[in-house]
Enzyme design. Sequence first.
Site, short mmCIF file in Angstrom:
data_model
loop_
_atom_site.label_atom_id
_atom_site.label_comp_id
_atom_site.label_asym_id
_atom_site.label_seq_id
_atom_site.Cartn_x
_atom_site.Cartn_y
_atom_site.Cartn_z
N LYS B 225 0.79 -1.12 0.14
CA LYS B 225 0.00 0.18 -0.24
C LYS B 225 0.88 1.30 0.09
CE LYS B 225 -3.98 1.92 2.25
NZ LYS B 225 -3.67 3.15 1.40
N ARG B 245 -9.03 10.81 -6.25
CA ARG B 245 -9.95 9.72 -6.21
C ARG B 245 -11.63 10.11 -6.05
NH1 ARG B 245 -9.60 7.23 -0.38
NH2 ARG B 245 -11.73 7.71 -0.20
#
Lengths: 338, 542
Positions: B225, B245
């Site tokens: 991640k 996003r």
Amino acid sequence: MKPEALLHPTPAGLYCPPGDFYIDPVRPVDRAVVTHGHADHARSGHGAVLATPETLEIMATRYGEDFTERRQSAEIGEVVNLNGVALWLVPAGHVLGSAQAVVEHKGTRMVVTGDYKRRRDPTCAGFEPVPCDVLISEATFGLPVFRHPDTAGEVAKLLHSLEQFPERAHLVGAYALGKAQRIIRHLREQGYDETIYIHGAMQRLCDLYERLGVPLGPLAPATVKDGRGAKQDFEGKVVVCPPSAMGSTWARRFPDPVIAFASGWMRVRQRAKQKGVELPLIVSDHADWDELTDTVREVDPHQLWVTHGREDALVRWAEVEGRVARPLHLIGYEDEND
Amino acid sequence: MIRFAGLLDRLIFTPGRNAKVRILTDYFREAPDPERGWAVAAITRDLDIKTIKAGQIKQLVYTRVDGALFDMSHDYVGDLAEAAALIWPEKPGQNYVPTLTDAVETLNGVTRTEALEVVERWFDALDASGRWALIKLATGGLRIGVAARLVKVALAEYGGKPVQEIEELWHGLKPPYLSLFSWLEGGEKPASAAAAPFRPVMLSHPIEEADKPKIDLAEMSAEWKWDGIRVQAVREGDERRVYSRTGDDIGGAFPDILAAMPFDAAIDGELLVFDPHVRDRFAVRPFNDLQQRLNRKTVSQKMMKSHPAFIRAYDLLWLEGEDLRPLPFEERRARLEGLLLREHRASPDGDERFDLSEVVDLPDWDALATARANPPLDAIEGVMLKRRSSVYVPGRPKGEWWKWKREPFLVDAVMMYAQRGHGKRSSYYSDYTFGVWKDAENGRELVPVGKAYHGFTDEELRKIDKYVRDNTIARYGPVRSVRADEDKGLVLEIAFEGLGRSTRHKSGVAMRFPRVSRLRWDKPSREADTIETLEAMLPEEA
């Protein structure tokens, strides 16, 4: 006589030597003339207090019956002789009982406005201009950015928010003397007839207003009853409280409150932001810039003296108008209160 | 203009997100087309009029008002637009009051000189709020603290549609959004008109202990991640975009990425900054370096050289006209690998700005736990698990993708100041500035290192609030200074995601996502941590 000999500023307040009295003294004195009941103008502990009957009642309610040794009640327009100086009171339109003090001696007349406003207030008598040699004016909102909008429009904002957020209590911060009762009266005039809840600190003053002939409609104390679900009782209700209570633990009894604040200072966004106000209501008991300047033009005094507030701007304006004006820099009046 | 100004007034002062959404939806209901569309564009900053400069407004005021009085007023109010709006001597009833639509349409079609004449006339007709809104609109300075995302949420709420559908359409729509409002009110859905549109993002669930038995690792693929920001890079023909996003177009700040998109594709990945001195691969810099490039509209050449950006690709959503989202993850991944390899071969010496997020072999929970606790780089903040068969759907579908972030950093700090919150918390001291010990001339002093306003329960908040009220030593408006010295002070265990150097903070460090993780009523304030402890947590220097 020279106006400075009739009234001049001292650390205790405006003093009249020939009459031997003070107007709105900030320290205990032998003889005081009090223009209205707000705490920074009306203090306890004077030898004698001369004021309108309403102001004397307000002082007794706030400080107790023994707030002064001797009360002297003066009806509006009733001329009183104080050591040869003539004095009478004229409505100022600020709060119930508020008055201007007119002082006349040897052909010189001076008017102390005290705190005043010109627009309609359903809880007190309106301001009356008095021609004079020297006008001693307040200047709390003495900057041309302060133009208070129409009161009904501001109260309509509150009513609209009640419709938009019917599940939230609407907590209205308002000074306990004057502003609170005025907001309640305006709500009634605009058709709001539900029970309005009030903070405990306002109970006695609201009772007094009612007794003096200002009907406020159904009021109830903003207390939580024992048992469950009490918090929900305030959903969609108007609760009026002193500004200091808005950030206090007291405010927690209400469901997700909309914090409203009725004050002339709400005109400036940063002020409202700093106080965490969600619904600013620009409602003031003081004259705004236009009222201040219109009043000076209307009274048209030989001299303008400016007491507490933003003296510099009003003096500047008067000078550009070709008037004689000076700031008095009186201390002890809390201009934050509105 | 009056209605629009009223909307802005409400939005500015209302702290609650849900309350803002309600104010917006009520406005959409009340305002006609095209006004409501222009209002949306003004708030999302998709409307840049900028016909007038702030200085011109000042000169205009001087023609109507005594300059000395205006200067005093400006001093008092602070904000020029607000002072001008308030001081303007209005002439109600004398002029036609413009609507927002009039303002937008007129200002877009006139010269600067003409614009000023028009604005002067409108000033006479409007009230103070209206003038303020007009000045902010005409000078391009409308910032009211409402994110574009929140407006999209309100639009979705208004029309009863999922917000993802609006995000997906957004970049093909133009103010005043007539087709959008028509669809929200029951009409036909606008065709997705934009080339290189945003595709709403698929997100993961955090792994809790209880989730582990439900996750079959044999079906999962593991990746690091990466600690950057999640983006979508899309090119379709001549149209190139980088989206955040939530679908905001952030390409303006990343021309280095836009210039290096040789493919016709939509790539989901992590935006990161690399060390320009390492040539053979991307050496990822910590988040603090990326921070320098975020929240800007443009970027300097110098910044692009010292902080070059790249995208570490996770997924491929669309390729040369084909929507890959219905394919299983492993197939999309294979297509992604093929694409990046092809482009790499095609440009052996080119300025490449994409690489692949490698699949890591972490077969069991022990291996995952070890990797999570000891990642090879500072720029890694945990591990990701993705079901190989997962199709790409917006939002957080259950059980498909998981994230397991590393444990937060912890530090014991002392509360120094407390501020009252907003909305529901307006009677509570709920925002805390905390500090750690630092050596000073006369013993030690606390130096503030951050601010936290969540992480505690309502019950704990009541206790802290009482502590603040009982231990106040000074008040500054809504802020209280709380007693904090060697003998007395409330120790807060602060959790945070990372630490960067900062020249803007007295302490020289800035925390990411600090929050209160525990209240240490038991711990003497003198035993709280020191600035040296924090400095040791800083990532290695570039």
